[in-house]
Design a protein around this motif. Structure first.
Motif, PDB file in Angstrom:
ATOM      1  N   PHE B 337       0.827  -1.195   0.000  1.00  0.00           N
ATOM      2  CA  PHE B 337       0.000   0.000   0.000  1.00  0.00           C
ATOM      3  C   PHE B 337       0.868   1.254   0.000  1.00  0.00           C
ATOM      4  O   PHE B 337       0.645   2.183  -0.775  1.00  0.00           O
ATOM      5  CB  PHE B 337      -0.907  -0.032   1.225  1.00  0.00           C
ATOM      6  CG  PHE B 337      -1.703   1.214   1.415  1.00  0.00           C
ATOM      7  CD1 PHE B 337      -2.726   1.533   0.536  1.00  0.00           C
ATOM      8  CD2 PHE B 337      -1.434   2.085   2.468  1.00  0.00           C
ATOM      9  CE1 PHE B 337      -3.467   2.684   0.711  1.00  0.00           C
ATOM     10  CE2 PHE B 337      -2.170   3.240   2.634  1.00  0.00           C
ATOM     11  CZ  PHE B 337      -3.193   3.536   1.755  1.00  0.00           C
ATOM     12  N   TYR B 340       2.856   1.764  -3.494  1.00  0.00           N
ATOM     13  CA  TYR B 340       2.013   2.219  -4.604  1.00  0.00           C
ATOM     14  C   TYR B 340       1.396   3.576  -4.324  1.00  0.00           C
ATOM     15  O   TYR B 340       1.252   4.392  -5.236  1.00  0.00           O
ATOM     16  CB  TYR B 340       0.942   1.177  -4.924  1.00  0.00           C
ATOM     17  CG  TYR B 340       1.514   0.023  -5.697  1.00  0.00           C
ATOM     18  CD1 TYR B 340       1.978   0.222  -6.995  1.00  0.00           C
ATOM     19  CD2 TYR B 340       1.642  -1.232  -5.149  1.00  0.00           C
ATOM     20  CE1 TYR B 340       2.533  -0.818  -7.708  1.00  0.00           C
ATOM     21  CE2 TYR B 340       2.195  -2.276  -5.853  1.00  0.00           C
ATOM     22  CZ  TYR B 340       2.638  -2.079  -7.135  1.00  0.00           C
ATOM     23  OH  TYR B 340       3.193  -3.088  -7.855  1.00  0.00           O
ATOM     24  N   SER B 341       1.069   3.833  -3.071  1.00  0.00           N
ATOM     25  CA  SER B 341       0.490   5.149  -2.795  1.00  0.00           C
ATOM     26  C   SER B 341       1.525   6.238  -2.978  1.00  0.00           C
ATOM     27  O   SER B 341       1.209   7.332  -3.434  1.00  0.00           O
ATOM     28  CB  SER B 341      -0.145   5.203  -1.406  1.00  0.00           C
ATOM     29  OG  SER B 341       0.815   4.932  -0.439  1.00  0.00           O
ATOM     30  N   LEU B 345       0.716   9.123  -5.543  1.00  0.00           N
ATOM     31  CA  LEU B 345       0.651  10.486  -5.018  1.00  0.00           C
ATOM     32  C   LEU B 345       1.724  11.365  -5.657  1.00  0.00           C
ATOM     33  O   LEU B 345       1.457  12.490  -6.087  1.00  0.00           O
ATOM     34  CB  LEU B 345       0.821  10.452  -3.498  1.00  0.00           C
ATOM     35  CG  LEU B 345       0.691  11.801  -2.804  1.00  0.00           C
ATOM     36  CD1 LEU B 345      -0.731  12.317  -2.930  1.00  0.00           C
ATOM     37  CD2 LEU B 345       1.068  11.692  -1.338  1.00  0.00           C
TER      38      LEU B 345
END
Lengths: 534, 386
Positions: B337, B340-341, B345
């Motif tokens: 998480f 990839y975030s 972002l």
């Protein structure tokens, strides 16, 4: 300098046609070492085609080359690509900057001609791994900049420079080449302030005195007179005048040669003028529009109800920005009053709701759904905006194809749109017929104020007069106010009541259509003659 | 320009590192790790990962965005590492041999990737991302079906029980720690500062690459790559061979990625044969972005800072989540998480910043007009000729 009249560049009967359309005919002239030649002409007169031929650009070669011959230093040119031209000593300073923004002035001036320091390993890589000799690069850049007589920091990043400095960096790069023989300046002063332009003109003279032959393209005619040794004037692809400074010429004469004597145009204008000077439908004040290549700086314009207003001017001066800004297709600001009430900018929906319509110059981008049938294209906008062609079945609104097709057939007849049927895809139609579909769509919106942008661009003469005729009768019969933006002055003069000329993002002046050509020419060149009013 | 505005611009430009620094600061106390443990982890991971992240710099310079195709180099090295393990070449010579074998494979992969990306100008990032997955298929055919059948593998222990194809995970005992603990073995004691072990040789190798990258930027070729990265049109007009330059960048990046993966593996020593390559590429991209790189600009200090911050977050967050939610399996979920975030972002914010920049550039011209509009408002008489 008089003894030194070696010929550097000669054009002999050069011509060019694109797909049977002759854009340049029989151009012959010569340019001597250390001389400055002015090249003037309206947009589309063939100036850029001439330069493209000289540089052997792709679009010239791919369309079958050119007629005639060009000689550089007495040798007939046989370039295969622009690099050959550059290597042979022909340089060009472009109108749009071709600079790398994240590089310093020095890095740009010496791009791909950097000084390097040899090192042992680099020999194996053909010098690609030499480190750059920044000190020598700096000195070399400094030298050219000083030669041009400008005050410019060689270590400044181009992205941080004011426009004028960028122009000088661009020039420095061309001048820095060792073997430069001919330099072409394409509208170099268009983006400069007056004092910067003076420095540039001075630099041109300095360069010429060092033996470089210069072709100077500008629409600022006073500059041409100030700096050039001779001038050639192009009109409609033909060389109409080749004069030397000694023979003498004035700005007014140049403008007249450029625009041409009043063409006997069968005037399509209404016989008696409109008596509507006080009935303003749209009042534009201090309008600015942020549209790439067509920045509008500060436009003030009052559009009278029922008139056919032309908006002209040279390319890139901002005339296209005006309708795009008002219709919300480009970011805009300023005050616009419509029917005396404030008008919301930056909102296409608001503009359409107020019964404004726009036929864009970008037919394929904004105007048409190319893979949909004609009747869809004609009725699409009015269905969205006016809720036309919708029927209610059991509370659900469905479109009424039959009515859509019928309306479209009427337009096909009245505008003479050549298509197999209203169901044919728009992509398959010719440019002129696509333009007519755009017009039909705008008409179907039942506008009160219609903006039309470059309606005749890229369409043949027959279609041209039909499109203009359609606009004219729409204006006269339905009383719709039309604002037409066009680069073709003669076209505007043949149909409009008044013509506003845009220069440098502002209204240079508004003239009645039957004023003398040279007055238009002067306004387009950014010279304010005594303020004209219609 | 006022100080306040400068600060705001600075903040917006570094918004990505700032956000993740804040996140880490909040998570840190929850994780319950000791400072010493964290420092040791960061030092180890700096040695392990920095090489790989540095491999991203040159394509970025060439304007090809973040090379998600880093996995191609990693795949080449995985093949090389399988051979080296099979031949029982150990220690530093094992690592060097693996690098030697990986080079030609990386070059072929890099050439292929370079050609492909030249046909996808302006869409390099998504293309290289998909390319990573696509090449994974080709790689798996070689490793899963080719090895042990067509390509001879002597060590039965490396093969699946059916007799061909490499196992899911192989242990790289032969090369484990070859760089990390080289000095320790030579000196006969653990090199450490304040109880924290230092992988001296690995850090030296990374430092050497930093130096090389720095030098490369100052060469003629480096200048050409930078020029191409900023404006392909202008570069081509100056006689620079744009396509060739871009392929060279891709070749350099892929070969370096291969070496980087070997450096990475000698530290980790357990190689996930089928999933390792693209995971490593994703983590490297995330580390680069968290260090404040944009899709068009990055520097060496940013890389080092990014690796440190990314791994701090990587260590701290799962443990913090574990403690808060009380479930161990949450940890792995959080890792993915996070990476990839970060990428998502960072790319969104980059795009947004780039648009701002462009608007500012266009409106530089506008400011004059803007001032004039204000003054014009003050005087009601419009300038329109009546």
């Amino acid at each position: 300098m008089h003894t030194d009249n070696q010929e550097v560049l000669r054009f002999e009967n050069v011509g060019k046609s694109f797909f049977g359309n002759q854009v340049l005919k029989d151009i012959s002239f010569s340019l001597e070492k250390g001389k400055i030649l002015g090249l003037v002409g309206e947009n589309g007169a063939g100036k850029s085609t001439m330069m493209k031929i000289l540089f052997s650009m792709d679009d010239i070669r791919e369309t079958g080359g050119y007629e005639g011959a060009i000689y550089l230093d007495g040798v007939r040119l046989d370039f295969n690509n622009p690099m050959d031209a550059i290597n042979a000593g022909v340089g060009m300073v472009h109108q749009e900057f071709s600079l790398i923004p994240g590089f310093t002035a020095t890095e740009n001036i010496l791009l791909n001609r950097e000084f390097t320091k040899r090192s042992v390993i680099s020999k194996a890589f053909r010098g690609k791994l030499d480190t750059l000799d920044r000190r020598r690069m700096h000195l070399s850049a400094q030298e050219v900049i000083e030669l041009l007589g400008v005050n410019l920091d060689p270590d400044m990043f181009v992205s941080n420079m004011p426009v004028g400095h960028k122009q000088f960096v661009e020039i420095s790069r061309e001048v820095n080449r060792e073997n430069v023989k001919v330099l072409i300046f394409d509208e170099p002063t268009a983006v400069l302030t007056e004092s910067e332009a003076q420095v540039l003109l001075h630099a041109l003279r300095t360069l010429a005195d060092r033996g470089v032959a210069i072709i100077f393209i500008s629409h600022r005619l006073q500059e041409i007179i100030d700096v050039c040794d001779s001038v050639i004037v192009l009109r409609d692809g033909e060389l109409v005048k080749d004069v030397r400074k000694e023979e003498g010429y004035s700005v007014v004469q140049l403008a007249k040669w450029m625009v041409g004597r009043d063409v006997e145009s069968k005037s399509a204008r209404r016989e008696k003028g409109l008596d509507n000077a006080d009935d303003i439908v749209m009042d534009i004040r201090n309008l600015w529009v942020n549209m790439a290549g067509e920045l509008v700086d500060d436009v003030n314009l009052s559009i009278r109800r029922g008139e056919f207003l032309g908006v002209g001017g040279l390319a890139g001066q901002g005339k296209l920005g005006i309708p795009n800004g008002i219709m919300g297709l480009a970011e805009a600001g300023g005050t616009v009053l419509y029917d005396g009430k404030p008008f919301a900018l930056n909102s296409p929906k608001a503009a359409l709701d107020l019964k404004l319509a726009f036929v864009s110059e970008d037919r394929r981008g904004f105007g048409l759904l190319l893979d949909e049938p004609v009747y869809w294209n004609v009725t699409f906008s009015s269905m969205q905006v006016l809720n036309k062609y919708l029927k209610r079945y059991l509370g659900v609104r469905l479109r009424d194809d039959k009515e859509m097709r019928e309306t479209t057939r009427e337009y096909i007849n009245s505008l003479e749109i050549r298509c197999v049927s209203e169901k044919q895809k728009v992509r398959e139609l010719s440019g002129g017929n696509q333009q007519k579909v755009c017009l039909a769509r705008a008409f179907d919106l039942e506008p009160e104020l219609l903006f039309v942008s470059e309606p005749t661009r890229g369409i043949d003469i027959g279609a041209k007069s039909l499109v203009l005729q359609a606009l004219k009768s729409y204006n006269e019969d339905k009383g719709v106010t039309i604002v037409m933006v066009s680069s073709e002055l003669e076209e505007l003069r043949s149909i409009c009541d008044r013509i506003a000329i845009i220069c440098d993002g502002k209204v240079a002046g508004i003239l009645s259509a039957d004023e003398d050509s040279e007055k238009f020419g002067l306004l387009m060149s950014g010279l304010r003659s005594d303020k004209e009013s219609a | 320009m006022s100080k306040k505005l400068d600060f705001k611009v600075l903040f917006m430009k570094n918004i990505v590192p700032v956000i993740f620094l804040l996140m880490t600061a909040i998570m840190m106390p929850f994780s319950g790790y000791s400072g010493k443990f964290l420092v040791q982890e960061i030092v180890t991971r700096l040695g392990r990962d920095t090489f790989l992240v540095l491999a991203l710099l040159i394509p970025l310079m060439a304007g090809m965005g973040i090379n998600f195709g880093l996995g191609l180099g990693a795949m080449a090295s995985q093949i090389a590492l399988v051979f080296v393990t099979d031949w029982h070449v150990t220690g530093v010579s094992g690592v060097l041999l693996a690098m030697l074998i990986s080079t030609p494979i990386s070059l072929v992969f890099g050439l292929f990737g370079g050609y492909l990306l030249n046909n996808a100008k302006g869409r390099e990032m998504i293309t290289s991302y998909v390319l990573g997955f696509f090449m994974l298929g080709a790689y798996q055919i070689i490793v899963l079906f080719g090895m042990g059948s067509i390509i001879p593998i002597g060590d039965e222990g490396l093969l699946l029980s059916r007799g061909f194809g490499i196992r899911n995970t192989i242990m790289l005992d032969g090369v484990a720690g070859s760089f990390d603990t080289l000095l320790d073995r030579l000196f006969g004691f653990r090199v450490q500062i304040a109880d924290i072990g230092i992988p001296v040789v690995t850090i030296l190798v990374v430092a050497l690459l930093c130096l090389l990258t720095w030098w490369f930027r100052r060469t003629k070729l480096g200048q050409e790559i930078r020029a191409v990265g900023q404006d392909m049109g202008v570069s081509a007009a100056s006689g620079i061979n744009v396509s060739r330059t871009r392929i060279i960048s891709m070749l350099i990046s892929t070969v370096l990625a291969g070496y980087g993966y070997i450096v990475f593996m000698q530290n980790v020593s357990v190689m996930p044969v089928y999933t390792g390559a693209n995971t490593v590429a994703t983590y490297a991209a995330a580390a680069l972005l968290v260090g404040g790189a944009t899709a068009s600009k990055a520097g060496i200090p940013g890389v080092i800072f990014g690796v440190a911050l990314f791994h701090l977050l990587f260590i701290v967050t799962p443990m913090a989540a574990n403690r808060i939610f009380g479930a161990a399996e949450v940890a792995e979920y959080f890792r993915l998480f996070i990476s990839y975030s970060i990428i998502a972002l960072a790319l969104v914010l980059n795009g947004w910043n780039a648009k701002k920049e462009k608007d500012r550039a266009l409106f530089g011209h506008r400011n004059r007009g803007g001032d004039r509009i204000n003054t014009a408002d003050a005087q009601p008489e419009p300038a329109t000729p009546k």
